[in-house]
Write a protein that holds these residues in place. Sequence first.
Motif, PDB file in Angstrom:
ATOM      1  N   ASN A   1     -34.148  -0.813   6.686  1.00 31.86           N
ATOM      2  CA  ASN A   1     -33.454   0.010   5.705  1.00 31.86           C
ATOM      3  C   ASN A   1     -34.429   0.433   4.618  1.00 31.86           C
ATOM      4  O   ASN A   1     -35.585   0.000   4.599  1.00 31.86           O
ATOM      5  CB  ASN A   1     -32.226  -0.707   5.104  1.00 31.86           C
ATOM      6  N   PHE A   2     -33.968   1.282   3.724  1.00 24.63           N
ATOM      7  CA  PHE A   2     -34.854   1.848   2.707  1.00 24.63           C
ATOM      8  C   PHE A   2     -35.327   0.783   1.723  1.00 24.63           C
ATOM      9  O   PHE A   2     -36.465   0.837   1.231  1.00 24.63           O
ATOM     10  CB  PHE A   2     -34.129   2.972   1.965  1.00 24.63           C
TER      11      PHE A   2
ATOM     12  N   ILE B   1     -38.717   6.644   8.757  1.00 25.70           N
ATOM     13  CA  ILE B   1     -38.971   5.319   8.189  1.00 25.70           C
ATOM     14  C   ILE B   1     -38.533   4.218   9.149  1.00 25.70           C
ATOM     15  O   ILE B   1     -39.226   3.205   9.298  1.00 25.70           O
ATOM     16  CB  ILE B   1     -38.243   5.179   6.836  1.00 25.70           C
ATOM     17  N   HIS B   2     -37.406   4.442   9.823  1.00 29.70           N
ATOM     18  CA  HIS B   2     -36.893   3.397  10.715  1.00 29.70           C
ATOM     19  C   HIS B   2     -37.645   3.354  12.044  1.00 29.70           C
ATOM     20  O   HIS B   2     -38.153   2.308  12.444  1.00 29.70           O
ATOM     21  CB  HIS B   2     -35.407   3.615  10.975  1.00 29.70           C
TER      22      HIS B   2
ATOM     23  N   MET C   1     -47.978  13.353   5.141  1.00 26.96           N
ATOM     24  CA  MET C   1     -47.543  13.521   3.755  1.00 26.96           C
ATOM     25  C   MET C   1     -46.932  12.234   3.216  1.00 26.96           C
ATOM     26  O   MET C   1     -47.187  11.845   2.070  1.00 26.96           O
ATOM     27  CB  MET C   1     -46.541  14.670   3.654  1.00 26.96           C
ATOM     28  N   LEU C   2     -46.126  11.571   4.040  1.00 27.90           N
ATOM     29  CA  LEU C   2     -45.520  10.317   3.607  1.00 27.90           C
ATOM     30  C   LEU C   2     -46.579   9.249   3.383  1.00 27.90           C
ATOM     31  O   LEU C   2     -46.526   8.516   2.385  1.00 27.90           O
ATOM     32  CB  LEU C   2     -44.506   9.845   4.654  1.00 27.90           C
ATOM     33  N   VAL C   3     -47.552   9.172   4.287  1.00 25.65           N
ATOM     34  CA  VAL C   3     -48.633   8.191   4.130  1.00 25.65           C
ATOM     35  C   VAL C   3     -49.421   8.464   2.860  1.00 25.65           C
ATOM     36  O   VAL C   3     -49.800   7.537   2.132  1.00 25.65           O
ATOM     37  CB  VAL C   3     -49.554   8.217   5.367  1.00 25.65           C
TER      38      VAL C   3
ATOM     39  N   ASP D   1     -29.192   2.700   4.256  1.00 22.34           N
ATOM     40  CA  ASP D   1     -29.160   2.460   5.697  1.00 22.34           C
ATOM     41  C   ASP D   1     -29.878   3.605   6.402  1.00 22.34           C
ATOM     42  O   ASP D   1     -29.569   4.771   6.201  1.00 22.34           O
ATOM     43  CB  ASP D   1     -27.715   2.356   6.180  1.00 22.34           C
ATOM     44  N   LEU D   2     -30.850   3.258   7.267  1.00 22.50           N
ATOM     45  CA  LEU D   2     -31.663   4.267   7.929  1.00 22.50           C
ATOM     46  C   LEU D   2     -31.150   4.651   9.308  1.00 22.50           C
ATOM     47  O   LEU D   2     -31.652   5.598   9.911  1.00 22.50           O
ATOM     48  CB  LEU D   2     -33.104   3.753   8.070  1.00 22.50           C
ATOM     49  N   ILE D   3     -30.171   3.925   9.848  1.00 20.39           N
ATOM     50  CA  ILE D   3     -29.709   4.149  11.216  1.00 20.39           C
ATOM     51  C   ILE D   3     -28.474   5.033  11.198  1.00 20.39           C
ATOM     52  O   ILE D   3     -27.438   4.667  10.639  1.00 20.39           O
ATOM     53  CB  ILE D   3     -29.411   2.812  11.908  1.00 20.39           C
ATOM     54  N   GLU D   4     -28.586   6.213  11.814  1.00 14.07           N
ATOM     55  CA  GLU D   4     -27.511   7.195  11.756  1.00 14.07           C
ATOM     56  C   GLU D   4     -26.218   6.673  12.381  1.00 14.07           C
ATOM     57  O   GLU D   4     -25.132   6.909  11.872  1.00 14.07           O
ATOM     58  CB  GLU D   4     -27.947   8.480  12.461  1.00 14.07           C
TER      59      GLU D   4
END
Length: 238
Positions: free
Chosen positions: A171-172, A163-164, A127-129, A21-24
Amino acid sequence: MLQSLFAGWAIFWIVAEWKSDLIEARRGVRFLFLVVVGVVMLLAGLLQRIVIPASEIENYYVHMSLIGIHTLVVFVVLVRTLSRDGTHLFQLRVDDPGATANMGSREPLWTEAVSEGGAESKRPVDMLVRLLDADHVYRRPKLSIRSLADELGLPEYRLRKLIHEGLGFRNFNAFLHHYRLREACAMLSDPDQVRTPILTIALTVGYQSINTFNRAFREYVGETPSTFRARTLGGPDG
């Protein structure tokens, strides 16, 4: 027994989906709900089955009190969470990675994140890209958000937010499916790979079994891999 079964099933799904889950705000709800359910179950078992005999009227009072406390705590948690981050809490899908057959044409969403965040956020985004497009990090079968965060040198919460909110995934797992299935679609529509077995393609892009690959492909693309290959190549399926 039935009550314990349903509670155990709910706890299982809370824990199973927690890391992806990406949402805090929603992660906080998961944690608080887990604590509330755990405490109520512990008190219910201790007071109603051990301390107070089932035949006593006090047992009923304890039962109703626990239900009231449980309901009140859940209500307070939901109200506070919704007031703080209600927009993102129930946002299930920002962008559907399988909305179109040509998944490679999806416009990157990280350009907006870079422009808003300035130079400070540009480095982790770049970096992520690079890890996605150049190193194909999504091909790793057991890639987790923690291992990806460690590789980027970021805290997990910052990577989840990136990501979100930056890339637009709910989500991941949806994040991984998008990049894996985008490459799978490119391979399936490549005439030079018409003889490549679908299982080989699934393993290449990071899936550990053909069943998982087929389910994800149907969910996000809307058809089976063999049907997609036959339609795009105009020949026999793989």
